[in-house]
Design an enzyme around this catalytic site. Structure first.
Site, mmCIF file in Angstrom:
data_model
loop_
_atom_site.group_PDB
_atom_site.id
_atom_site.type_symbol
_atom_site.label_atom_id
_atom_site.label_comp_id
_atom_site.label_asym_id
_atom_site.label_seq_id
_atom_site.Cartn_x
_atom_site.Cartn_y
_atom_site.Cartn_z
ATOM 1 N N LYS A 83 0.843 -1.202 0.000
ATOM 2 C CA LYS A 83 0.000 0.000 0.000
ATOM 3 C C LYS A 83 0.873 1.244 0.000
ATOM 4 C CE LYS A 83 0.166 1.983 3.501
ATOM 5 N NZ LYS A 83 0.370 2.501 4.859
ATOM 6 N N ASP A 115 -4.105 -1.344 8.893
ATOM 7 C CA ASP A 115 -4.233 -1.301 7.434
ATOM 8 C C ASP A 115 -4.934 -2.534 6.874
ATOM 9 O OD1 ASP A 115 -3.030 1.172 6.763
ATOM 10 O OD2 ASP A 115 -1.070 0.329 7.177
HETATM 11 P P1 ATP Z 1 2.419 -0.111 9.472
HETATM 12 O O1 ATP Z 1 1.459 -1.016 8.735
HETATM 13 O O2 ATP Z 1 2.279 -0.211 10.966
HETATM 14 O O3 ATP Z 1 2.495 1.267 8.931
HETATM 15 P P2 ATP Z 1 4.832 -0.706 8.079
HETATM 16 O O4 ATP Z 1 4.125 -0.812 6.791
HETATM 17 O O5 ATP Z 1 5.746 0.454 8.221
HETATM 18 O O6 ATP Z 1 3.840 -0.745 9.286
HETATM 19 P P3 ATP Z 1 5.354 -3.523 8.262
HETATM 20 O O7 ATP Z 1 6.250 -4.070 7.212
HETATM 21 O O8 ATP Z 1 3.907 -3.801 8.179
HETATM 22 O O9 ATP Z 1 5.665 -1.982 8.389
HETATM 23 O O10 ATP Z 1 5.945 -4.055 9.667
HETATM 24 C C1 ATP Z 1 5.651 -3.486 10.908
HETATM 25 C C2 ATP Z 1 6.260 -4.379 11.998
HETATM 26 O O11 ATP Z 1 5.462 -5.561 12.077
HETATM 27 C C3 ATP Z 1 7.680 -4.863 11.677
HETATM 28 O O12 ATP Z 1 8.614 -4.079 12.350
HETATM 29 C C4 ATP Z 1 7.730 -6.311 12.136
HETATM 30 O O13 ATP Z 1 8.483 -6.443 13.334
HETATM 31 C C5 ATP Z 1 6.269 -6.695 12.422
HETATM 32 N N1 ATP Z 1 5.782 -7.834 11.608
HETATM 33 C C6 ATP Z 1 5.161 -8.922 12.054
HETATM 34 N N2 ATP Z 1 4.828 -9.741 11.060
HETATM 35 C C7 ATP Z 1 5.229 -9.177 9.924
HETATM 36 C C8 ATP Z 1 5.156 -9.565 8.559
HETATM 37 N N3 ATP Z 1 4.588 -10.710 8.149
HETATM 38 N N4 ATP Z 1 5.692 -8.722 7.654
HETATM 39 C C9 ATP Z 1 6.253 -7.563 8.052
HETATM 40 N N5 ATP Z 1 6.373 -7.164 9.327
HETATM 41 C C10 ATP Z 1 5.848 -7.952 10.273
#
Ligand code: ATP
Length: 298
Positions: free
Chosen positions: A9, A138
């Protein structure tokens, strides 16, 4: 076995309201799914097992991706079975991770949504959205996908017209930003507003949209290097650059995928970089699987 996919996204705009009595911030965000996917393969197994392939790339290595029960795929499974835990059967999940972690691209929510879609396909039970949204803010959009206006705390979605007149380059600088830390800093800074991209740099299908991210000043306050990366990209591409979500992913608009691919090729030193286009779907069973199972074709 069922194979699912979930796109990343991008917040093309993100306006944030002051923290309310619930302790959370209301949002107003134009969100767009793009052609950068994680893939899951899910099958019944003797015990729960998660194997992650794909990431980490060498530069991604320091980013924390839990492979145990903290991974959002297991939180999604727990939410899927919460009303009927006795029926729960263990699964083996192979997560092919491409969406950079902790980058503002909602990769974790994407994986959780793809897990729920896969379990629904395996069992014939529907996804319980009300349960699933508790796993990540999200997730509602990760399921519905396409282009939408996201409001409330991320769970109120209204469709907006799809765009097909631009490509994006997504550049993830070698910076790690935790979403809660960025919101906390935004609060500490008394809720600054972002600066909108000039209207002329916004593609025609998005005219009228303010491409702005209120979290950018907070992200830069935590990681000042982010501003340097943004300046370098603006110089390399001769156009304005915006940030997605809580960062650090930066993006710019290009006329088409060819132009975006060329622009991505001139940038180095990023944790990840990708030329991509909007897609009109969210987490789903992979289309080739659907074709394979399509009775008309058998
Ligand atoms: P947000 O959706 O909170 O804005 P983001 O898009 O910046 O987050 P993500 O890649 O969704 O970041 O990861 C957020 C945190 O979730 C990571 O730091 C990680 O420790 C944890 N996490 C748990 N499971 C997953 C997964 N399957 N993929 C990515 N991150 C994960």
């Amino acid at each position: 076995m069922i194979r699912t996919e979930a796109p990343a996204k991008v917040n093309l705009s993100l306006r944030v309201a002051a923290v309310d009595r619930s302790g959370f911030h209301r949002l107003h965000s134009h969100v767009q799914m793009v052609d950068w996917h994680d893939y899951l393969a899910i099958e019944w197994w003797e015990e729960d097992l998660l194997e992650v392939v794909g990431l980490p790339t060498p530069t991604e290595g320091s980013v924390d991706l839990p492979t145990g029960k903290d991974n959002l795929v297991w939180k999604s499974a727990a939410a899927f079975w919460v009303d009927d835990p006795g029926k729960r059967r263990p699964v083996r999940v192979t997560l092919e991770k491409h969406i950079p972690v902790a980058a503002g691209l909602a990769g974790g929510s994407a994986d959780a949504a793809a897990m729920a879609v896969g379990l629904a396909a395996l069992t014939g039970r529907p996804v319980d959205l009300a349960r699933l949204v508790e796993v990540g803010s999200d997730i509602a959009f990760s399921l519905s996908g396409g282009s939408a206006l996201m409001e409330g705390y991320g769970e109120v979605l209204s469709p907006v017209p799809a765009s097909d007149d631009f490509a994006l380059v997504l550049a993830v600088p070698p910076i790690e930003l935790s979403t809660p830390a960025v919101y906390q800093r935004w609060d500490d800074l008394d809720g600054p507003a972002g600066v909108a991209l000039p209207g002329r740099s916004v593609p025609p299908s998005l005219r009228g949209l303010e491409v702005i991210n209120d979290l950018y000043p907070a992200a830069v306050s935590i990681a000042p290097d982010l501003a340097d990366h943004r300046s370098q990209l603006m110089a390399a591409w001769s156009r304005p650059v915006a940030m997605s979500g809580s960062g650090p992913t930066l993006f710019a608009f290009f006329a088409d995928l060819e132009e975006a691919t060329e622009a991505a090729s001139v940038v180095s030193g990023m944790r990840a970089i990708r030329a991509t286009i909007p897609v009109d779907h969210g987490a789903r069973v992979r289309p080739q699987e659907r074709d394979y199972n399509d009775p008309v074709r058998q």
